[in-house]
Motif scaffolding. Sequence first.
Motif, PDB file in Angstrom:
ATOM      1  N   ALA A   1       0.828  -1.206   0.000  1.00 35.81           N
ATOM      2  CA  ALA A   1       0.000   0.000   0.000  1.00 35.81           C
ATOM      3  C   ALA A   1       0.864   1.258   0.000  1.00 35.81           C
ATOM      4  CB  ALA A   1      -0.943  -0.004   1.204  1.00 35.81           C
ATOM      5  N   TRP A   2       2.041   1.171   0.628  1.00 35.22           N
ATOM      6  CA  TRP A   2       2.952   2.334   0.607  1.00 35.22           C
ATOM      7  C   TRP A   2       3.323   2.686  -0.828  1.00 35.22           C
ATOM      8  CZ3 TRP A   2       8.041   1.208  -1.088  1.00 35.22           C
ATOM      9  CH2 TRP A   2       8.862   2.339  -1.218  1.00 35.22           C
ATOM     10  N   ASN A   3       3.599   1.653  -1.656  1.00 38.61           N
ATOM     11  CA  ASN A   3       3.972   1.915  -3.043  1.00 38.61           C
ATOM     12  C   ASN A   3       2.750   2.218  -3.912  1.00 38.61           C
ATOM     13  OD1 ASN A   3       6.036   1.596  -5.406  1.00 38.61           O
ATOM     14  ND2 ASN A   3       4.308   0.280  -5.981  1.00 38.61           N
ATOM     15  N   ASP A   4       1.689   1.429  -3.727  1.00 39.79           N
ATOM     16  CA  ASP A   4       0.542   1.537  -4.632  1.00 39.79           C
ATOM     17  C   ASP A   4      -0.363   2.715  -4.297  1.00 39.79           C
ATOM     18  OD1 ASP A   4       1.685  -0.826  -5.364  1.00 39.79           O
ATOM     19  OD2 ASP A   4      -0.098  -2.070  -5.135  1.00 39.79           O
ATOM     20  N   ASN A   5      -0.474   3.067  -3.016  1.00 36.85           N
ATOM     21  CA  ASN A   5      -1.452   4.077  -2.599  1.00 36.85           C
ATOM     22  C   ASN A   5      -0.833   5.244  -1.852  1.00 36.85           C
ATOM     23  OD1 ASN A   5      -2.888   1.068  -1.755  1.00 36.85           O
ATOM     24  ND2 ASN A   5      -3.743   2.237  -3.453  1.00 36.85           N
ATOM     25  N   SER A   6       0.511   5.322  -1.869  1.00 37.79           N
ATOM     26  CA  SER A   6       1.233   6.421  -1.201  1.00 37.79           C
ATOM     27  C   SER A   6       0.926   6.484   0.289  1.00 37.79           C
ATOM     28  CB  SER A   6       0.896   7.766  -1.863  1.00 37.79           C
ATOM     29  OG  SER A   6       1.278   7.761  -3.224  1.00 37.79           O
ATOM     30  N   THR A   7       0.664   5.310   0.886  1.00 38.11           N
ATOM     31  CA  THR A   7       0.473   5.235   2.332  1.00 38.11           C
ATOM     32  C   THR A   7       1.836   5.312   3.017  1.00 38.11           C
ATOM     33  OG1 THR A   7      -1.448   3.818   2.003  1.00 38.11           O
ATOM     34  CG2 THR A   7      -0.476   3.818   4.190  1.00 38.11           C
ATOM     35  N   ALA A   8       1.901   6.024   4.138  1.00 38.79           N
ATOM     36  CA  ALA A   8       3.168   6.082   4.867  1.00 38.79           C
ATOM     37  C   ALA A   8       3.566   4.670   5.288  1.00 38.79           C
ATOM     38  CB  ALA A   8       3.034   6.986   6.081  1.00 38.79           C
ATOM     39  N   TYR A   9       4.898   4.434   5.407  1.00 40.09           N
ATOM     40  CA  TYR A   9       5.396   3.115   5.775  1.00 40.09           C
ATOM     41  C   TYR A   9       4.609   2.513   6.934  1.00 40.09           C
ATOM     42  CZ  TYR A   9       9.814   3.379   3.114  1.00 40.09           C
ATOM     43  OH  TYR A   9      10.763   3.437   2.137  1.00 40.09           O
ATOM     44  N   GLY A  10       3.918   1.412   6.659  1.00 41.95           N
ATOM     45  CA  GLY A  10       3.257   0.668   7.720  1.00 41.95           C
ATOM     46  C   GLY A  10       2.183   1.427   8.474  1.00 41.95           C
TER      47      GLY A  10
ATOM     48  N   ALA B   1      -9.340   3.390   2.454  1.00 43.44           N
ATOM     49  CA  ALA B   1     -10.041   2.362   1.681  1.00 43.44           C
ATOM     50  C   ALA B   1      -9.141   1.734   0.630  1.00 43.44           C
ATOM     51  CB  ALA B   1     -11.285   2.955   1.033  1.00 43.44           C
ATOM     52  N   ALA B   2      -8.380   2.578  -0.083  1.00 42.38           N
ATOM     53  CA  ALA B   2      -7.507   2.046  -1.141  1.00 42.38           C
ATOM     54  C   ALA B   2      -6.437   1.144  -0.536  1.00 42.38           C
ATOM     55  CB  ALA B   2      -6.863   3.190  -1.916  1.00 42.38           C
ATOM     56  N   GLY B   3      -5.892   1.539   0.607  1.00 43.13           N
ATOM     57  CA  GLY B   3      -4.889   0.727   1.265  1.00 43.13           C
ATOM     58  C   GLY B   3      -5.440  -0.599   1.737  1.00 43.13           C
ATOM     59  N   LEU B   4      -6.679  -0.588   2.218  1.00 42.41           N
ATOM     60  CA  LEU B   4      -7.307  -1.833   2.659  1.00 42.41           C
ATOM     61  C   LEU B   4      -7.489  -2.794   1.489  1.00 42.41           C
ATOM     62  CD1 LEU B   4     -10.005  -0.459   5.141  1.00 42.41           C
ATOM     63  CD2 LEU B   4      -7.964  -1.786   5.713  1.00 42.41           C
ATOM     64  N   ALA B   5      -7.840  -2.261   0.321  1.00 41.38           N
ATOM     65  CA  ALA B   5      -8.008  -3.109  -0.865  1.00 41.38           C
ATOM     66  C   ALA B   5      -6.674  -3.721  -1.290  1.00 41.38           C
ATOM     67  CB  ALA B   5      -8.601  -2.292  -2.011  1.00 41.38           C
TER      68      ALA B   5
ATOM     69  N   GLU C   1      -2.861  -8.412  -1.187  1.00 44.82           N
ATOM     70  CA  GLU C   1      -1.582  -8.941  -0.723  1.00 44.82           C
ATOM     71  C   GLU C   1      -1.795 -10.166   0.163  1.00 44.82           C
ATOM     72  OE1 GLU C   1       2.401  -7.332   1.688  1.00 44.82           O
ATOM     73  OE2 GLU C   1       0.848  -5.919   1.003  1.00 44.82           O
ATOM     74  N   GLU C   2      -2.804 -10.100   1.034  1.00 46.47           N
ATOM     75  CA  GLU C   2      -3.107 -11.238   1.901  1.00 46.47           C
ATOM     76  C   GLU C   2      -3.563 -12.442   1.085  1.00 46.47           C
ATOM     77  OE1 GLU C   2      -5.925  -9.877   4.753  1.00 46.47           O
ATOM     78  OE2 GLU C   2      -4.616  -8.301   5.518  1.00 46.47           O
ATOM     79  N   ALA C   3      -4.319 -12.182   0.001  1.00 48.77           N
ATOM     80  CA  ALA C   3      -4.753 -13.280  -0.876  1.00 48.77           C
ATOM     81  C   ALA C   3      -3.548 -13.934  -1.548  1.00 48.77           C
ATOM     82  CB  ALA C   3      -5.726 -12.754  -1.928  1.00 48.77           C
ATOM     83  N   ALA C   4      -2.546 -13.122  -1.917  1.00 43.82           N
ATOM     84  CA  ALA C   4      -1.336 -13.662  -2.542  1.00 43.82           C
ATOM     85  C   ALA C   4      -0.569 -14.547  -1.560  1.00 43.82           C
ATOM     86  CB  ALA C   4      -0.446 -12.525  -3.036  1.00 43.82           C
TER      87      ALA C   4
END
Length: 678
Positions: free
Chosen positions: A363-372, A378-382, A387-390
């Motif tokens: 999510a940090w890379n895909d949604n510009s969420t701060a590290y951890g 919502a976008a980070g949760l998706a 990632e959890e499914a992978a």
Amino acid sequence: MLTKLLGHHNFTALYSDDKKQEDNRQYARWAMDPSWATTLGDTDQTIQNRIRAVDYAIYLGPNLQNASSAAGAHLSPVTFNATPLSTYNIYYFNSNWNKPTDSTNPAYVDPNAAYTYYDPLTGKGTASSQAGNPANYVGWTTTQAKVLNADNGDINKLYFAASKDQVDVKSTAANWQGFLWDDNIVATYGIRHDDLVHRSVSAPIGDAASKTVSMNYDINSSGSSRVDYSRNTSLWSIVLHTPKEIRKHLPLGTDISLFYNHSDNWNAQSTRLDIEGNNIPNATGKTKEYGVLITLLDDKVSFKANWYQTNMYGATLQGDGAGLGSSGISSMLQVEAVGAGNAAILARGIYNGKGQAWGWDYAWNDNSTAYGAQPRAAAGLATDAKEEAAISSWISQLPSQQFFNNYGIPISVSALKAGDWDHAITTVTAAYLDTQGNSGDAVGNSYDGTIHGVVPVATVDTTSKGVEFELTAQPIKNLNLAINAAKTDGTRSNLSSTLSDFILREKALMDSPAGDIRQWWAGDQTLRTVWTGAVWGPYLNLLAQNGSSAPEIRPWRFNTVASYYFDKGLFKGVNVGAGYRWQQGAIVGYALQSYTDSAKEILDVTKPFRSPVEDAVDLWLGYERKLTSHVNWKIQLNVHSVGQKAHLIPIAVQPDGSPAQYRIAEGALWQITNTFTF
């Protein structure tokens, strides 16, 4: 009459006992001392950790950054032996945390707290965390570091892999040859029995921390393997000559002979293992050959036509990476090792918040969420859900524990399936995993791609068939002529089912959510992308060649030779000769089925590219004479490829036909030989 019919017979028997021993050792010529990894805050001291690598950069001339060509670069040659010193004073960034770790301390800094990094050149700010703030670390300092050098007595600290291999082959054989019906029928029958014993063993780990191996072991040491093979093979042949009673009525001193040969064979070689670690039986084969020999003018002219076919079953598939290219097998293993290791590291991060977020926090890379950062938008949760499914998908499709054990890959299948992420990578601690964003150093450097020192291979069946024509003549005394032409077809079929099954299992893995796991960090390409290019594409190309002509075969070859020897007169003792060689080009590549449809970017075996036709003229001139009654002298000049210059010949092409690799043809070459016989 009965004596002529039964003829005479020869019997031959043999026994042999052959033993071959190999001692294979791999080592780093230079490496930093294990303490260097500790200095940099890396708990991985293994010999193949990239941190311990020693590389040389030698500057041959000035900076060419702004040069338009290499003209006037004045590059100087390397005039010394590039070898490192035993110690260096190194200026480095000490990444040890220099802030209190007790959250009640007023000077405590939360590593996950927000921090903005400003580029000193552009002034642009980038959102990060205090874990990325250089001020929170010891920082730049100088230390003395030691270098291990195999040339200076440190080799026992630099071995990272070794194996011993021993093959014993005991053979017994018997052969009968009968000359029947006044020698007009010559029959042969032979039988052979081989017993092969193959032993192999890999060197044990000598130092647990550095993972260097010990040379104190032998072929019978713990962990050695033994495989026994036995095989019976046979051959038989028959030759029919024209009976004298018939031959004397044929014109021009004609003689006609017919022949037929049939043989079984096998390749008594070292143990072969497939990708799963299963023993592969030795390759077997059958050959049949038949033809006719016609001679005229009391053997002054002869013509021979020979047809043959050889079938090999279970032959080793030639080419790098079991035919998949230089990275084929390596990429298949790396995907399994890194994928399983990354699944553990991602799970530690996304479920428990442990480890380096730059590796596990997609999510940090895909949604510009701060590290951890928590809680997620919502976008980070998706992104987390994907990632959890992978992670879950990868763990559910793991190969057996035996597979990882075969290659020495430190993965615990049971720990992964139980959710024990801290113990999923068996060679490192939880504290070490806290410093990692991927499993590359912990898993990717832990194996050498062999099983007990044996490189896995794939098998294929091959068929080679063709015809050869040979005409020899002596039209006048001392003049000898020979013409030879050969047509050969070679095909491959029945690609190893174990290799195919393994690749198809990995294809299902990559097509599932598991393929979304990324290679080295949160913004990297997926393992699906890496695997598709390195494994799936080459595999489809390999399948496309199934049943087609083998690329290395040159279908037609033609040779002719003429020589004359002077046995009297002024030129007595002189011999002259000339030869001409011609061969059709070999297949060096194929066009693609489609250049616009990605699903059809595989080879079209109906559209091969061939290398150029190669031909050459050879000449020779010699002279011989007796120096004494017991000593003969001969001198001869040979000129090969007359008139040719050194040139490049393509040996591989791109799908558009442009050359990808060349070999160098030497051009004209001359040689003078002096020979004394006595």
